[in-house]
Every structure is written in C-alpha cells, then in structure tokens.
Design a protein around this motif. Structure first.
Motif, PDB file in Angstrom:
ATOM      1  N   GLU A   1      -8.993   2.442   4.073  1.00  0.00           N
ATOM      2  CA  GLU A   1      -7.875   3.429   5.090  1.00  0.00           C
ATOM      3  C   GLU A   1      -6.171   1.647   4.556  1.00  0.00           C
ATOM      4  O   GLU A   1      -5.313   3.002   5.369  1.00  0.00           O
TER       5      GLU A   1
ATOM      6  N   LYS B   1     -10.649   3.015  -2.255  1.00  0.00           N
ATOM      7  CA  LYS B   1     -11.573   3.999  -1.364  1.00  0.00           C
ATOM      8  C   LYS B   1     -12.774   4.362  -0.988  1.00  0.00           C
ATOM      9  O   LYS B   1     -13.482   4.123  -1.858  1.00  0.00           O
ATOM     10  N   GLU B   2     -12.659   5.245  -0.167  1.00  0.00           N
ATOM     11  CA  GLU B   2     -14.223   5.662   0.479  1.00  0.00           C
ATOM     12  C   GLU B   2     -14.803   6.471  -1.131  1.00  0.00           C
ATOM     13  O   GLU B   2     -16.004   5.630  -0.876  1.00  0.00           O
TER      14      GLU B   2
END
Length: 189
Positions: free
Chosen positions: A25, A34-35
C-alpha cells in the motif's frame, strides 16, 4: 526426535516473523510493485517450483524472501521477475540438496536477464535482509500440526494446497505463519 519436539516448536513460535502487511500500500509510483504484480510473480514461481520438483519448504522460503525484501526495499515493477528468480536461487541454495543451476533458472525465465544481473540482485537482497534467511514458514508449522492432529495424507495435501493458494493473497501477511498453517489444516479437515 520426539524428545525435542516441544522445544523446537517453542523456538519456531518465538522466531516466526510477521512481514509488514501494508508494504504494498506504500507504493507511490505507478512503476512500483502492486499486489496483482506480486500475485502473478508468485503464481509463476509456483509453476517453476513444480517444474523443477523442488521441496515445499523451498517455495515457502522463496515467497517469504520476496515479501521480506519488498517490505524493506521498493523496486520497480520491471525488476520483479529478477527478484523472483533471485529469491528462488537463494532458497534453493539453502533448502535443496541439489539446487537447480543458475543457467537453468535463467532459461526458464526466457533469458530476460543475465547471470550478472541475478548475482547483483542476490548481493543486494542478502545485504538488505542482513544475510538473515532462516525463518519458520507456514509449511513447517503445517508439518508440525499434521503430526499433532494425526491427520491423513489427503487432508495434509489439501491443507498444503490451501496454503499455496494463500501465498497469492498479500492481505494474509497480517497473520503469523503458525496461524495460517492452523487455518489451512482446519479448513482441509
């Protein structure tokens, strides 16, 4: 050795480490990891792990090294693949009796980077992680809980599958490896 099982388990519980669950985050640039990028990388690593028929602990250690490194150091999305290969290289050196050679890992990566780049990333990772590689992963706890619960192999393999699927979800980093292993075993029963 059954005589030391309780002591070993206590040590595992005392040394299990939590990774900052919010590290993804904190991404500020669109070029950073990113995830979803992390999940695709881990899915690829699971495939490579199966292709080379590596030990289950190697997979778990690889993912742990990736998450620990990314929680301490931000990298560009373009470096994520080399990070995955490097983490797998370190984990295989640590866990496997006959680790795959670097040239084989480069080949399975379609030679997207050079041997020198991987070795440079290996040095960077080891320095950032302060050469601390050993940690009890959820797989080690799963093995221990299997013995304690005296579950059959089918239940254990299903728990192991659930644990692999859980690796893809970065939001589960908020749980200790022992908690994740226990949840997988309970869900598989």
């Amino acid at each position: 050795c059954a005589d030391y099982a309780a002591t070993v388990y206590e040590n595992m519980r005392a040394t299990e480490c939590l990774i900052d669950q919010h590290y993804l985050e904190k991404v500020q640039l669109p070029t950073e990891v990113k995830e979803t990028s992390r999940a695709f990388l881990i899915e690829w690593i699971i495939d490579v792990h199966r292709k080379f028929r590596l030990a289950s602990e190697t997979l778990n250690l690889t993912v742990h090294l990736i998450d620990r490194f990314l929680s301490l150091q931000q990298i560009k999305k373009s470096q994520l693949h080399i990070l995955g290969v490097t983490s797998l290289l370190i984990a295989t050196k640590y866990e496997e009796i006959y680790p795959p050679e670097l040239k084989d890992l480069l080949q399975v990566s379609e030679n997207k980077f050079t041997k020198e780049q991987v070795l440079e990333m290996e040095l960077q990772m080891l320095q950032v992680l302060e050469f601390s590689i050993t940690t009890p992963t959820s797989y080690r706890f799963l093995e221990r809980f299997k013995k304690l619960a005296q579950v059959d192999d089918q239940t254990f393999f299903f728990a192991q599958y659930l644990q692999e699927v859980a690796m893809l979800d970065a939001s589960l980093l908020k749980y200790k490896p022992s908690e994740l292993a226990a949840a997988c075993l309970v869900l598989s029963a």
